[in-house]
Write a protein that holds these residues in place. Structure first.
Motif, PDB file in Angstrom:
ATOM      1  N   ARG A 262       8.301 -10.766   2.039  1.00  0.00           N
ATOM      2  CA  ARG A 262       7.702 -10.116   3.211  1.00  0.00           C
ATOM      3  C   ARG A 262       6.272 -10.592   3.359  1.00  0.00           C
ATOM      4  NH1 ARG A 262       6.952  -4.340   2.074  1.00  0.00           N
ATOM      5  NH2 ARG A 262       6.713  -4.976  -0.091  1.00  0.00           N
ATOM      6  N   GLU A 263       5.734 -10.347   4.545  1.00  0.00           N
ATOM      7  CA  GLU A 263       4.319 -10.628   4.752  1.00  0.00           C
ATOM      8  C   GLU A 263       3.568  -9.328   4.453  1.00  0.00           C
ATOM      9  OE1 GLU A 263       1.727 -12.659   8.269  1.00  0.00           O
ATOM     10  OE2 GLU A 263       3.903 -12.924   8.260  1.00  0.00           O
ATOM     11  N   VAL A 264       2.833  -9.324   3.357  1.00  0.00           N
ATOM     12  CA  VAL A 264       2.177  -8.088   2.929  1.00  0.00           C
ATOM     13  C   VAL A 264       0.689  -8.366   2.707  1.00  0.00           C
ATOM     14  CG1 VAL A 264       2.200  -6.217   1.232  1.00  0.00           C
ATOM     15  CG2 VAL A 264       4.318  -7.413   1.755  1.00  0.00           C
ATOM     16  N   SER A 265      -0.151  -7.700   3.457  1.00  0.00           N
ATOM     17  CA  SER A 265      -1.598  -7.892   3.305  1.00  0.00           C
ATOM     18  C   SER A 265      -2.061  -7.212   2.021  1.00  0.00           C
ATOM     19  CB  SER A 265      -2.327  -7.274   4.502  1.00  0.00           C
ATOM     20  OG  SER A 265      -2.227  -5.860   4.434  1.00  0.00           O
ATOM     21  N   TYR A 267      -4.243  -4.940   1.738  1.00  0.00           N
ATOM     22  CA  TYR A 267      -4.337  -3.489   1.962  1.00  0.00           C
ATOM     23  C   TYR A 267      -2.955  -2.846   1.829  1.00  0.00           C
ATOM     24  CZ  TYR A 267      -4.609   0.975   4.396  1.00  0.00           C
ATOM     25  OH  TYR A 267      -4.503   2.308   4.712  1.00  0.00           O
ATOM     26  N   ALA A 268      -1.958  -3.453   2.463  1.00  0.00           N
ATOM     27  CA  ALA A 268      -0.598  -2.895   2.397  1.00  0.00           C
ATOM     28  C   ALA A 268      -0.093  -2.915   0.955  1.00  0.00           C
ATOM     29  CB  ALA A 268       0.344  -3.666   3.313  1.00  0.00           C
ATOM     30  N   VAL A 271      -1.628  -0.013  -0.827  1.00  0.00           N
ATOM     31  CA  VAL A 271      -0.999   1.251  -0.405  1.00  0.00           C
ATOM     32  C   VAL A 271       0.367   1.396  -1.075  1.00  0.00           C
ATOM     33  CG1 VAL A 271       0.032   2.454   1.557  1.00  0.00           C
ATOM     34  CG2 VAL A 271      -2.244   1.466   1.775  1.00  0.00           C
ATOM     35  N   GLU A 272       1.145   0.316  -1.074  1.00  0.00           N
ATOM     36  CA  GLU A 272       2.484   0.403  -1.672  1.00  0.00           C
ATOM     37  C   GLU A 272       2.393   0.602  -3.184  1.00  0.00           C
ATOM     38  OE1 GLU A 272       4.856  -2.119   1.770  1.00  0.00           O
ATOM     39  OE2 GLU A 272       4.792  -2.931  -0.248  1.00  0.00           O
ATOM     40  N   ARG A 274       0.026   2.201  -4.654  1.00  0.00           N
ATOM     41  CA  ARG A 274      -0.347   3.618  -4.794  1.00  0.00           C
ATOM     42  C   ARG A 274       0.878   4.515  -4.628  1.00  0.00           C
ATOM     43  NH1 ARG A 274      -4.690   4.943  -0.649  1.00  0.00           N
ATOM     44  NH2 ARG A 274      -2.967   5.228   0.800  1.00  0.00           N
ATOM     45  N   GLU A 275       1.717   4.175  -3.653  1.00  0.00           N
ATOM     46  CA  GLU A 275       2.933   4.975  -3.442  1.00  0.00           C
ATOM     47  C   GLU A 275       3.846   4.917  -4.664  1.00  0.00           C
ATOM     48  OE1 GLU A 275       3.026   4.525   1.444  1.00  0.00           O
ATOM     49  OE2 GLU A 275       4.364   3.280   0.228  1.00  0.00           O
TER      50      GLU A 275
END
Lengths: 320, 200
Positions: A262-265, A267-268, A271-272, A274-275
């Motif tokens: 996937r294209e994941v920055s 920041y994303a 966040v992931e 952290r989740e």
């Protein structure tokens, strides 16, 4: 975290987890060569479900799992497989269906029938070589299975195992919700068997007025007494919380794999990460693998995920 | 906390877009209000939210068609906005469909053809044109507290021409034909004209 770093972490997690799975299998009767011993109580259903998921990385797990089930099927809880299965990726339930066929046809255990589906996955086993023996002499690692053998497969043996494994030297108490969460039985079932076990003096309840009124029912088991009875060393108790830890490892490896698809920055990614940490915090906080105060004060993101994952792997290798 | 100017609004939208992209999602939204006037560079002020007027969906020929926004917001968009709210210390409902009711009374004619699109990873944001903002801001100013209101200030910042004010006034009358509104509308339009002719 750059992609190479994520790949490195996945590789470390995979290797350490496989090594630990082998240890657990060895501890409960599989004839495999492991390095080190499993100290904490092996959760057989979680071990099997995790092994079925890990087949993509280590095909030999199928041989050992099938061989062990042929001999020790009667010590497994089909009810717990049902309760736990949905928490694992779907591929695991397909593979469990194949294992159910083995349990029924080769283990001569009809209880597996409810786990069989019309379509089953091929486990890719290599021949019928015997790779396991009956569960051996009592140890903390085999406590789950030994108590089932002695008391019978069901919530009673499992609740007792959990309480012996968590009461520790400090005499920690557990309530119904904690036991239900850890053993994957319903609170009603746990309450019923815990009260029976307490009435039979297998486990203890606090002698406070609150407890007498049933406001908050708490239970524990005296590990010293049980260690003496079962003739196992008293120092190596521990429930292990394998469901929590292996589910984290599965989610982590799945997630790292997905990062390359996937294209994941950045920041994303944070966040992931952290989740993941939030969802699986029990994998770290149980037994204080990671200090809860450090965890609650940390900036939960990719860097911290890397750090605590390595701490968990270290715990697995040296204390698990 | 609020979104500080175009940079603050853009950062928040970019983060939402990155979360959506990571989840393989893509949304087209059209925004009005303080977020739009900031992003168009008409003002630079703090705003607390981003008002979604519309979603855009591709039709059979591949061109975008504006539709009323989904209410509540789709779960992935809502989750992403809530995550960003936590990270940037914003109101949990900072991304909202407050202006969706405007669809019932009608949008300024031709608005759809004047939308300016900007891509924030998985979130494609349409900004209504300055011309349409005059309509919305005039309507909001009529409904507000007077010349010091933020909507009136935004209206002034949009520097509407007399013709634009007349067009916008006609549209506002269609939205609410009550006599009370008519008086206030005349006052606001006169204020706006006076303001424009005042020496700075």
């Amino acid at each position: 975290m750059p992609a190479t770093s994520a790949t490195d972490l996945a590789s470390e997690v995979r290797d350490a987890s496989l090594q630990y799975l082998w240890r657990q299998w060895q501890a409960i009767g599989a004839t495999v060569t492991g390095t080190g011993q499993a100290n904490a109580i092996v959760d057989p259903e979680v071990l099997i479900l995790t092994s079925l998921w890990m087949l993509d990385f280590e095909q030999r797990l199928a041989d050992v799992t099938i061989s062990w089930v042929r001999i020790n099927s009667s010590l497994l809880s089909i009810q717990r497989f049902h309760n736990l299965c949905d928490e694992f990726p779907k591929v695991v339930s397909d593979r469990l269906s194949s294992l159910a066929t083995v349990g029924m046809e080769e283990g001569k255990d009809l209880r597996w029938k409810s786990l069989r589906k019309r379509q089953v996955a091929d486990l890719g086993t290599r021949g019928n070589k015997v790779r396991a023996v009956e569960v051996g002499s009592p140890s903390w690692a085999t406590l789950f299975l030994q108590l089932r053998r002695g008391i019978g497969v069901g919530a009673k043996a499992d609740v007792l195992t959990f309480l012996i494994g968590t009461s520790g030297h400090q005499g920690d108490w557990s309530n119904v919700a904690m036991i239900a969460e850890a053993t994957s039985y319903t609170p009603a079932a746990v309450r019923r068997v815990a009260d029976d076990l307490a009435a039979a003096r297998f486990i203890r309840v606090p002698s406070t007025a609150d407890s007498d009124r049933g406001v908050q029912r708490m239970y524990n088991a005296d590990p010293k007494v049980w260690a003496q009875l079962l003739q196992v060393g008293v120092a190596q108790t521990g429930w292990g919380y394998w469901r929590e830890r292996f589910l984290f490892i599965i989610d982590l490896l799945t997630w790292i794999q997905s990062l390359s698809e996937r294209e994941v920055s950045s920041y994303a990614r944070d966040v992931e990460a952290r989740e993941l940490l939030t969802k699986h915090n029990a994998a770290f906080l149980r037994d204080r693998v990671v200090d809860p105060i450090d965890f609650s004060g940390a900036e939960l993101g990719m860097t911290y995920l890397e750090t605590v994952t390595r701490t968990l792997l270290n715990w697995l290798t040296n204390r698990g | 906390m609020s979104l500080e100017g175009a940079e603050g609004v853009g950062r928040a939208l970019q983060r939402v877009g990155e979360l959506l992209q990571a989840r393989g999602e893509r949304f087209h939204i059209v925004v009005i209000g303080g977020a739009a006037v900031n992003l168009l560079g008409i003002v630079s002020r703090a705003t607390t939210d981003v008002d979604i007027l519309a979603f855009a969906r591709s039709n059979a020929s591949g061109s975008l068609r504006l539709v009323p926004p989904d209410e509540p917001l789709p779960q992935t968009l809502l989750d992403a906005s809530r995550t960003v709210a936590t990270d940037l210390n914003l109101d949990p409902n900072w991304l909202n469909t407050g202006p969706a009711g405007q669809w019932k009374s009608g949008l300024p004619p031709g608005l759809e053809t004047r939308v300016h699109w900007t891509e924030y990873s998985g979130l494609v944001v349409g900004l209504v044109d300055r011309y349409d903002l005059i309509f919305f801001k005039l309507y909001a100013a009529v409904d507000d507290t007077g010349p010091k209101s933020v909507h009136f200030q935004d209206l002034i910042a949009l520097t509407p021409s007399d013709e634009e004010l007349v067009e916008a006034g006609r549209w506002v009358r269609q939205q609410d034909p009550s006599p009370a509104i008519a008086d206030t509308l005349t006052q606001v339009m006169n204020y706006a004209r006076d303001f424009r002719h005042r020496p700075r």
